[in-house]
Design a protein around this motif. Structure first.
Motif, PDB file in Angstrom:
ATOM      1  N   LEU A   1      -9.191  -5.039  -6.002  1.00 40.54           N
ATOM      2  CA  LEU A   1      -9.828  -4.536  -4.779  1.00 40.54           C
ATOM      3  C   LEU A   1     -10.954  -5.488  -4.340  1.00 40.54           C
TER       4      LEU A   1
ATOM      5  N   PHE B   1       0.830  -1.210   0.000  1.00 43.27           N
ATOM      6  CA  PHE B   1       0.000   0.000   0.000  1.00 43.27           C
ATOM      7  C   PHE B   1       0.864   1.261   0.000  1.00 43.27           C
TER       8      PHE B   1
ATOM      9  N   LEU C   1      -3.109  -6.621  -3.428  1.00 44.14           N
ATOM     10  CA  LEU C   1      -3.061  -5.175  -3.706  1.00 44.14           C
ATOM     11  C   LEU C   1      -2.777  -4.394  -2.429  1.00 44.14           C
ATOM     12  N   THR C   2      -3.559  -4.675  -1.396  1.00 39.45           N
ATOM     13  CA  THR C   2      -3.404  -4.060  -0.069  1.00 39.45           C
ATOM     14  C   THR C   2      -3.850  -5.111   0.947  1.00 39.45           C
TER      15      THR C   2
ATOM     16  N   GLY D   1      -7.183  -0.192   0.110  1.00 38.11           N
ATOM     17  CA  GLY D   1      -7.412  -0.376  -1.330  1.00 38.11           C
ATOM     18  C   GLY D   1      -8.287   0.736  -1.893  1.00 38.11           C
TER      19      GLY D   1
END
Ligand SMILES: NC(=O)c1ccc[n+]([C@@H]2O[C@H](COP(=O)([O-])OP(=O)(O)OC[C@H]3O[C@@H](n4cnc5c(N)ncnc54)[C@H](O)[C@@H]3O)[C@@H](O)[C@H]2O)c1
Length: 377
Positions: A336, A78, A97-98, A104
């Motif tokens: 996400l 992130f 992604l995060t 996200g």
């Protein structure tokens, strides 16, 4: 003829070799710089791959970098991706992604504000096998998909990875580490998830590293290592997903989808190739007719196995999407949603309740033979 987008790698660890080497197979991208919190790692990669070593903060802001390729450990994804977006760079991140939906969403908002694209691995769903399965589903080969099973189970990462700590910390664990391959492929094949429930557990509180150079060191386990999830998809399909590092052996298949007219047996979504089998009603499983998808052609040998590895395909697709001003197949909306499914499973395991998804996404555009060829040099 457009010029190549210049890629700056942040994080020169285990997976970086794959990107340094395989990105050369693709048009429109060229790795030109690299950075790592450990300057020695960046220097070694820079010398080996003839790129420029920089400090991470400088690379992220460099005018000579168009896309930041974030290959750091999950709890850094992130911060690095957000810094790159704020510097006006497109981003391709390793998965996840995060670590939270909240982060996200912040990243997506920041990218929208800056007018840049953020994409995330995995790109294995772009492989020949998974695109063959997608084509079969889209053509109605097994009718409407109503269910499925996905099993990604093994005995952990401390036996092969030189620094396996992150796998057992929040942000690691089998659902956040291996789940992205399966959930992303399921989104590719049947679309977004409506709600998720799960049971979670941990077979051992401590794992002992057996890989070199840290054999014998202990890792405290701080996240579930066994996640048994139920996914209900927006199209009504119900799928069991079992992600575990507490299993020494099993006989379950990686991925099966059940339709109103038959079933599909899909190979491991962690890889690009393999045979897809289909059955008709009461029929025997038969391989789907062969097609010449370039991202299914075996190009690597590991021990006895010859397999297809085209990691960087999603990065090349991002570069092409920027030029064409179109949606990238690994775009942030799908990544996400994948984060929400995975963290939803962990939340459900802790709370004992179904978790309704707040995000959704579209299926990525299929990647046919000609479009796949166009990505390759
Ligand atoms: N190893 C694999 O086979 C593999 C496969 C697919 C995906 N991945 C994913 O790739 C990512 C990296 O995995 P890995 O196995 O290469 O890990 P790794 O620990 O081998 O490498 C990570 C590198 O990032 C550097 N780093 C950490 N924080 C940083 C920061 N803030 N700024 C700059 N550099 C930083 C570390 O020094 C290290 O060199 C993970 O998200 C993992 O899930 C790994």
């Amino acid at each position: 003829m457009t010029t190549s987008m210049r890629i700056g790698v942040v994080g020169c660890g285990n997976i970086s070799k794959t990107y340094f080497e395989l990105s050369k197979l693709f048009k429109g991208i060229e790795v030109t710089a690299c950075a790592d919190i450990n300057p020695e790692a960046a220097k070694a990669a820079a010398e080996k791959y003839h790129v420029k070593a920089m400090e991470p903060a400088k690379l992220i802001k460099s005018k000579d970098v168009d896309i930041v390729l974030n290959l750091t450990v999950p709890d850094q994804h992130f911060a690095i991706s957000l810094a790159a977006v704020k510097a006006g760079k497109h981003v391709y991140s390793e998965k996840p992604l995060t670590l939270s939906l909240k982060d996200g969403l912040k990243l997506r908002d920041a990218a929208a504000e800056k007018g840049v694209k953020v994409c995330c691995a995995p790109d294995t769903f772009m492989g020949g096998a998974h695109q063959r399965a997608r084509k079969a589903i889209d053509e109605g080969a097994v009718g409407r998909i109503t269910g499925g099973t996905a099993y990604v189970m093994g005995f952990g990462m401390e036996h092969w990875h030189p620094n396996p700590d992150f796998f057992f910390k929040p942000g690691g664990g089998p659902i956040l580490d291996m789940g992205p391959y399966y959930i992303t492929d399921l989104i590719n094949l049947i679309g977004p998830v409506r709600r998720v429930a799960a049971l979670t557990s941990m077979a051992q509180q401590e794992r002992t590293i057996s890989s070199q150079p840290r054999a014998g060191e202990k890792i405290a386990v701080e996240t579930p290592t066994n996640v048994l999830a139920l996914l209900e998809f927006a199209n009504g399909a119900t799928v069991t997903l079992s992600a575990s590092w507490d299993v020494w052996a099993h006989r379950h298949a990686n991925l099966e989808l059940y339709g109103t007219e038959g079933s599909l047996y899909i190979p491991d979504p962690n890889f690009f190739g393999g045979d897809v089998l289909a059955t008709a009603r009461n029929g025997k499983p038969q391989p789907l007719s062969h097609w010449d998808h370039p991202l299914g052609v075996a190009n690597q040998q590991h021990q006895e196995n010859h397999f297809a590895n085209y990691r960087s395909a999603g990065l090349a697709d991002l570069a092409a999407a920027v030029h064409a001003n179109r949606d990238a197949r690994c775009s942030i909306d799908r990544a996400l949603h994948t984060v929400e499914v995975m963290t939803g499973a962990l939340k459900s395991g802790a709370d004992g309740k179904f978790v309704e998804m707040k995000t959704t996404c579209t299926q990525p555009a299929p990647l046919g033979v000609e479009e796949a060829k166009a990505l390759l040099r």
